[in-house]
Design a protein around this motif. Structure first.
Motif, mmCIF file in Angstrom:
data_model
loop_
_atom_site.group_PDB
_atom_site.id
_atom_site.type_symbol
_atom_site.label_atom_id
_atom_site.label_comp_id
_atom_site.label_asym_id
_atom_site.label_seq_id
_atom_site.Cartn_x
_atom_site.Cartn_y
_atom_site.Cartn_z
ATOM 1 N N LEU A 145 54.746 -9.639 19.700
ATOM 2 C CA LEU A 145 54.024 -10.332 20.767
ATOM 3 C C LEU A 145 52.532 -10.207 20.567
ATOM 4 O O LEU A 145 52.031 -9.145 20.236
ATOM 5 C CB LEU A 145 54.356 -9.725 22.133
ATOM 6 N N GLU A 146 51.846 -11.296 20.776
ATOM 7 C CA GLU A 146 50.396 -11.262 20.863
ATOM 8 C C GLU A 146 50.042 -12.168 22.020
ATOM 9 O O GLU A 146 50.164 -13.376 21.926
ATOM 10 C CB GLU A 146 49.732 -11.766 19.589
ATOM 11 N N GLY A 147 49.631 -11.574 23.100
ATOM 12 C CA GLY A 147 49.312 -12.369 24.271
ATOM 13 C C GLY A 147 48.275 -11.665 25.105
ATOM 14 O O GLY A 147 48.601 -11.101 26.140
ATOM 15 N N SER A 148 47.056 -11.660 24.645
ATOM 16 C CA SER A 148 45.984 -11.018 25.400
ATOM 17 C C SER A 148 45.994 -11.573 26.815
ATOM 18 O O SER A 148 45.751 -12.752 27.017
ATOM 19 C CB SER A 148 44.636 -11.274 24.741
ATOM 20 N N LEU A 149 46.311 -10.734 27.751
ATOM 21 C CA LEU A 149 46.392 -11.107 29.162
ATOM 22 C C LEU A 149 47.474 -12.148 29.421
ATOM 23 O O LEU A 149 47.536 -12.735 30.485
ATOM 24 C CB LEU A 149 45.049 -11.609 29.684
ATOM 25 N N GLY A 150 48.330 -12.413 28.443
ATOM 26 C CA GLY A 150 49.317 -13.477 28.557
ATOM 27 C C GLY A 150 50.394 -13.230 29.586
ATOM 28 O O GLY A 150 50.983 -14.168 30.104
ATOM 29 N N THR A 151 50.684 -11.970 29.889
ATOM 30 C CA THR A 151 51.770 -11.694 30.823
ATOM 31 C C THR A 151 51.308 -11.637 32.271
ATOM 32 O O THR A 151 52.124 -11.581 33.176
ATOM 33 C CB THR A 151 52.463 -10.365 30.481
ATOM 34 N N ALA A 152 50.006 -11.633 32.495
ATOM 35 C CA ALA A 152 49.487 -11.590 33.862
ATOM 36 C C ALA A 152 49.703 -12.943 34.538
ATOM 37 O O ALA A 152 49.701 -13.986 33.886
ATOM 38 C CB ALA A 152 48.003 -11.241 33.856
ATOM 39 N N ARG A 153 49.891 -12.905 35.822
ATOM 40 C CA ARG A 153 50.013 -14.142 36.605
ATOM 41 C C ARG A 153 48.665 -14.416 37.249
ATOM 42 O O ARG A 153 48.094 -13.555 37.905
ATOM 43 C CB ARG A 153 51.085 -14.000 37.687
ATOM 44 N N TYR A 154 48.162 -15.603 37.052
ATOM 45 C CA TYR A 154 46.872 -16.006 37.583
ATOM 46 C C TYR A 154 47.059 -17.178 38.532
ATOM 47 O O TYR A 154 48.060 -17.885 38.462
ATOM 48 C CB TYR A 154 45.938 -16.441 36.444
ATOM 49 N N PRO A 155 46.065 -17.421 39.391
ATOM 50 C CA PRO A 155 46.131 -18.655 40.189
ATOM 51 C C PRO A 155 46.164 -19.848 39.222
ATOM 52 O O PRO A 155 45.715 -19.748 38.092
ATOM 53 C CB PRO A 155 44.818 -18.647 40.980
ATOM 54 N N HIS A 156 46.676 -20.954 39.703
ATOM 55 C CA HIS A 156 46.726 -22.143 38.853
ATOM 56 C C HIS A 156 45.337 -22.462 38.335
ATOM 57 O O HIS A 156 44.341 -22.341 39.040
ATOM 58 C CB HIS A 156 47.296 -23.340 39.614
ATOM 59 N N ARG A 157 45.294 -22.892 37.087
ATOM 60 C CA ARG A 157 44.020 -23.179 36.429
ATOM 61 C C ARG A 157 43.227 -24.227 37.216
ATOM 62 O O ARG A 157 42.021 -24.108 37.390
ATOM 63 C CB ARG A 157 44.301 -23.660 35.004
ATOM 64 N N ARG A 158 43.905 -25.237 37.709
ATOM 65 C CA ARG A 158 43.224 -26.286 38.466
ATOM 66 C C ARG A 158 42.541 -25.688 39.697
ATOM 67 O O ARG A 158 41.418 -26.039 40.041
ATOM 68 C CB ARG A 158 44.206 -27.380 38.869
ATOM 69 N N GLN A 159 43.209 -24.745 40.363
ATOM 70 C CA GLN A 159 42.631 -24.085 41.537
ATOM 71 C C GLN A 159 41.384 -23.301 41.133
ATOM 72 O O GLN A 159 40.359 -23.363 41.818
ATOM 73 C CB GLN A 159 43.665 -23.148 42.164
ATOM 74 N N GLN A 160 41.445 -22.589 40.019
ATOM 75 C CA GLN A 160 40.278 -21.837 39.550
ATOM 76 C C GLN A 160 39.126 -22.781 39.203
ATOM 77 O O GLN A 160 37.972 -22.517 39.547
ATOM 78 C CB GLN A 160 40.641 -20.998 38.328
ATOM 79 N N GLU A 161 39.429 -23.887 38.542
ATOM 80 C CA GLU A 161 38.392 -24.847 38.172
ATOM 81 C C GLU A 161 37.761 -25.475 39.411
ATOM 82 O O GLU A 161 36.541 -25.678 39.469
ATOM 83 C CB GLU A 161 38.982 -25.920 37.258
#
Length: 182
Positions: A145-161
């Motif tokens: 596995l290589e997923g820098s911060l990949g397993t974290a759940r974030y708010p939807h990208r559109r919401q962040q933008e």
């Protein structure tokens, strides 16, 4: 000296290359590798094959050296060796690979490796996150596995933008300057 060394040619360093996605840290050396070993097959998802040339803006015309593989359909590369691509959700075309070797000798068990490259579970504006239901239950013998911060759940990208755009708008309405160091 072998005849290859006498002729000044180098043997291929591998039987094939699988590229997980088009970001420079995963793909930038592929063009040089292709020029050094033009007979070495290089594979990736279809979208990645189209994005790869963006890594070499000053290279001029870049030959089509990367072959596209289909999603979720095992492709056999040699006797008993298959690769299957899964969408990784990191950027368009990003793929995780399931490599499976099934020996012709039925007394030996098959073995498999799952390689993720970078992946992201959350959906983004341009791509959906890695679909966990598609990989659940795979049980590979080796997991890379290589997923820098990949397993974290974030708010939807559109919401962040949208939040960022709103903050910029509010700052400009107050007469403030906005600097976006990118």
């Amino acid at each position: 000296l072998t005849s290859v060394a006498v002729l000044g040619e180098s043997p291929c360093p591998a039987d094939l290359v699988l590229c997980s996605h088009a970001h420079a840290d995963h793909a930038q050396g592929l063009l040089s590798l292709h020029y050094q070993f033009p007979q070495l097959p290089i594979y990736a998802s279809e979208v990645t094959t189209h994005l790869l040339p963006l890594n070499w803006p000053a290279a001029g015309v870049i030959p089509e050296f990367c072959r596209a593989l289909p999603w979720r359909s095992p492709v056999e590369f040699g006797e008993g060796l298959t690769a299957e691509l899964f969408p990784a959700g990191h950027l368009p075309g990003a793929a995780a690979f399931l490599l499976t070797y099934t020996p012709s000798d039925s007394t030996q068990a098959p073995c498999s490796v799952f390689y993720s490259g970078d992946f992201f579970l959350s959906h983004a504006r341009l791509v959906n996150g890695l679909p966990l239901e598609a990989v659940r239950g795979l049980a590979p013998d080796v997991l890379i596995l290589e997923g820098s911060l990949g397993t974290a759940r974030y708010p939807h990208r559109r919401q962040q933008e949208n939040q960022l755009a709103e903050q910029i708008y509010q700052a400009l309405q107050r007469g403030q300057n906005v600097i976006l160091p990118l």
